[in-house]
Write an enzyme that holds these catalytic residues in place. Sequence first.
Site, mmCIF file in Angstrom:
data_model
loop_
_atom_site.group_PDB
_atom_site.id
_atom_site.type_symbol
_atom_site.label_atom_id
_atom_site.label_comp_id
_atom_site.label_asym_id
_atom_site.label_seq_id
_atom_site.Cartn_x
_atom_site.Cartn_y
_atom_site.Cartn_z
ATOM 1 N N VAL A 153 33.295 46.671 44.166
ATOM 2 C CA VAL A 153 34.049 45.504 43.713
ATOM 3 C C VAL A 153 35.425 45.526 44.378
ATOM 4 C CG1 VAL A 153 34.901 44.210 41.727
ATOM 5 C CG2 VAL A 153 32.872 45.670 41.490
ATOM 6 N N SER B 26 40.537 41.506 39.668
ATOM 7 C CA SER B 26 41.258 42.317 40.647
ATOM 8 C C SER B 26 42.080 41.477 41.622
ATOM 9 C CB SER B 26 40.277 43.204 41.426
ATOM 10 O OG SER B 26 39.424 42.440 42.249
ATOM 11 N N ARG C 294 39.229 44.547 62.846
ATOM 12 C CA ARG C 294 38.106 44.925 61.987
ATOM 13 C C ARG C 294 37.233 43.696 61.742
ATOM 14 N NH1 ARG C 294 39.417 49.256 57.981
ATOM 15 N NH2 ARG C 294 38.812 50.400 59.843
ATOM 16 N N ARG D 239 32.548 36.838 42.494
ATOM 17 C CA ARG D 239 32.881 36.671 41.076
ATOM 18 C C ARG D 239 33.898 35.553 40.927
ATOM 19 N NH1 ARG D 239 34.563 41.382 36.766
ATOM 20 N NH2 ARG D 239 36.314 41.724 38.203
ATOM 21 N N GLU E 45 30.750 41.318 28.541
ATOM 22 C CA GLU E 45 32.052 41.954 28.326
ATOM 23 C C GLU E 45 32.855 41.295 27.207
ATOM 24 O OE1 GLU E 45 34.253 41.652 31.976
ATOM 25 O OE2 GLU E 45 33.871 39.513 32.171
ATOM 26 N N LEU F 107 35.727 47.806 29.834
ATOM 27 C CA LEU F 107 37.169 47.617 29.692
ATOM 28 C C LEU F 107 37.493 46.291 29.017
ATOM 29 C CD1 LEU F 107 38.160 49.025 33.187
ATOM 30 C CD2 LEU F 107 38.320 50.195 30.985
ATOM 31 N N ASP F 108 36.993 45.193 29.580
ATOM 32 C CA ASP F 108 37.216 43.902 28.927
ATOM 33 C C ASP F 108 36.568 43.866 27.552
ATOM 34 O OD1 ASP F 108 38.759 41.649 29.970
ATOM 35 O OD2 ASP F 108 37.633 41.954 31.807
ATOM 36 N N ASP G 19 43.151 47.061 36.801
ATOM 37 C CA ASP G 19 43.061 45.620 37.006
ATOM 38 C C ASP G 19 43.336 44.941 35.679
ATOM 39 O OD1 ASP G 19 40.734 45.853 35.528
ATOM 40 O OD2 ASP G 19 39.384 45.311 37.163
#
Length: 735
Positions: free
Chosen positions: A128, A285, A322, A349, A440, A467-468, A640
């Site tokens: 992610v 993020s 890159r 997302r 979540e 986390l959430d 985040d």
Amino acid sequence: MTTPTFSAHEDRTERVEVAGLQVAKPLHDFVNNTLLPEIGMDVDTFWAETARYFADLTPKNKALLERRDDLQRQLDEYYRANPGQPDPKQHEQFLREIGYLVDQPRETQIRTENVDPEFAEVAGPQLVVPITNARFAINAANARFGSLYDALYGTDVIPEDGGAEPGKGYNPVRGDKVIAWARDFLDKAVPLDGASHADVEKYSVSGGSFSATVDGREVALANPEVYVGYQGDVENPEAIVLRNNGLHILIQIDAEHPVGKGDKAHVKDVVLEAAVSSIMDFEDSSAAVDGSDKAAAYATWFGLNKGDISETVAKGDKSFERTQEDDLFYTSKDGEEVRLHGRAMMLCRNVGHLMTTPAILVDGEEVPEGLLDGIITVASAIPGLREDNPHRNSRAGSMYIVKPKQHGPEEVAFTNEIFDRVEQILGLPRFTVKVGVMDEERRTSVNLDACIDAAADRLVFINTGFLDRTGDEIHTSMYAGPFVRKAGLQTAAWKQAYENNNVDAGIEHGLPGRAQIGKGMWAETEHMAAMVEKKIGQPKEGANTAWVPSPTGATLHATHYHQVDVFAVQEELRAAGRRDSLHDILTVPVAEGDNWSDEEKREELDNNCQSILGYVVRWVEQGVGCSKVPDIHNVDLMEDRATLRISSQILANWLVHGVVTEDQVIESLERMAKVVDEQNAGDANYLPMAADFDQSVGFQAAKDLILKGTESPSGYTEPILHAKRREFKAIHGIA
């Protein structure tokens, strides 16, 4: 017509009026000049259809948010009247009466079609990364294959004792330990028949079979089926290609390479298929607060799908471009050329249903950001479907959009409606867009079966976001009482039940073989040895993907999927039957009164305040949505908005129940601001907070997140962060 408009803090935004929409010029220019010409859509048609899309769906979006607020009001009243741990039967009955809990359609099987094998057939890590950092995004796309030697050499998986310190140059003592670890991994994943990879003198392929020379004798693989082919010449292969549990291993051979030269089998590296999929994240993020930010993020997603994105990377006095990796080719044991997808399968997302964005205004009002993401990210992904694109994303003709922070099946159904409409506008076959549902939010957890049913034709992914989910657990039951300390929330009864239910529901509804059942992030970016030790628990629990914070983490986590046959685990869980978890999920993790010592309270305050400040000051003042933030003990943690939500909500909860006072919170914030200032002393772009707390926008944002934590919808941090970031940009003239 181009006109300037004014928002808070005298932010001047140049806009273009089109089809009744006031579009920020950077977004308008990206869509008109870059996106629409590439996908072959008429400009006037696109904007007219987009205007109708917002007109039709914005009221529905608002109604769902009003429903959230109404339910939360009833929950607050209930917990105020019934403090402490609720009576289980009364609690469940109340939740059903208000419509928080709904009937669960247990018989539904998902019907998702045209799914790429990365989601349906292969278990492996998921990376992610913030879409707002193009270099990180390209690195994530390129993380499909990773050097195991590099991942081991550069991390604490290999101890530094016995002269094995990394140093500036190559340390052969450390190198030998890396090689030994890798050979041991091969012995576990693809063992030889009666011998060790550590003793191999030569690897050979001939006549469609693999052999290894050990002590002058030819040895076969214990399971000959894992050998699938080779790269280079059959008499002198450059790599042996093996496949175990669906993941490829390349044993690379080069007698002239500095490492291969000193290896008795001339092995220069072991390359693992690593990040099978990668989420390009517009949400937790990322920090995108206006039309300029959103346009840049969309351009990166578009470039990844078109396949021509590049980013200049400077190292010392040298720089290079890159770009995305090409596909890999090898010769199969039958002599046929085989093509391996060279990049992680990309998901995108979107943001959830809550936030609005000034990127587009309608009659002066911001449009829902999730609706904007829906149409622009799907349109930007169209080049990734094209068969003539050498860097195409999907061979199955599908797009993959993760939708976070949905509260229950009504909101998942609305997501389905969004993509129905987007597909119609863009002329895509129905169900081209596949959806990942983040489990979540508490209302989603307790109604997960109904959420799966609401997306049964699109579902490609369910994932626990601990986390959430923890942040929502606190906010949902804010007035039940003081919550246990943050560390205690990880072992609370609801947490394991929630994790189990996500796997069980996914298996019961037919996700194995069609979709991913995922688990959350490893946040300790520098502690890879601990990750290697602990994160194997996720595939053992039946998750066929789990999140990692870096390409290195993906390579190391890939070793777990060689040791665990996740699909076999899922079949065992299916046969064992679904675990009864609702009671535990509804158990509120309140403490038995305020029985903490003053020192424990101070420690909890300081730990959370330091974590909040370390993340928020970079978000607000530097626009960095995902940070490697040193904690109070100077241990780097990946932070985040989800981690921020927990820290701010636990302190808001303690304030509500008088465990700490507002003065104590502010005193801790001011002391911890000095700590954070010291930790960022080497950053020339950093503005110290302690120099003037009142004038520090980052400090004020952190304070608001705690003191206004009960006011922010569902405890989300975005409203305060976005407002403060825009304020900072306006003050400093940042476009």
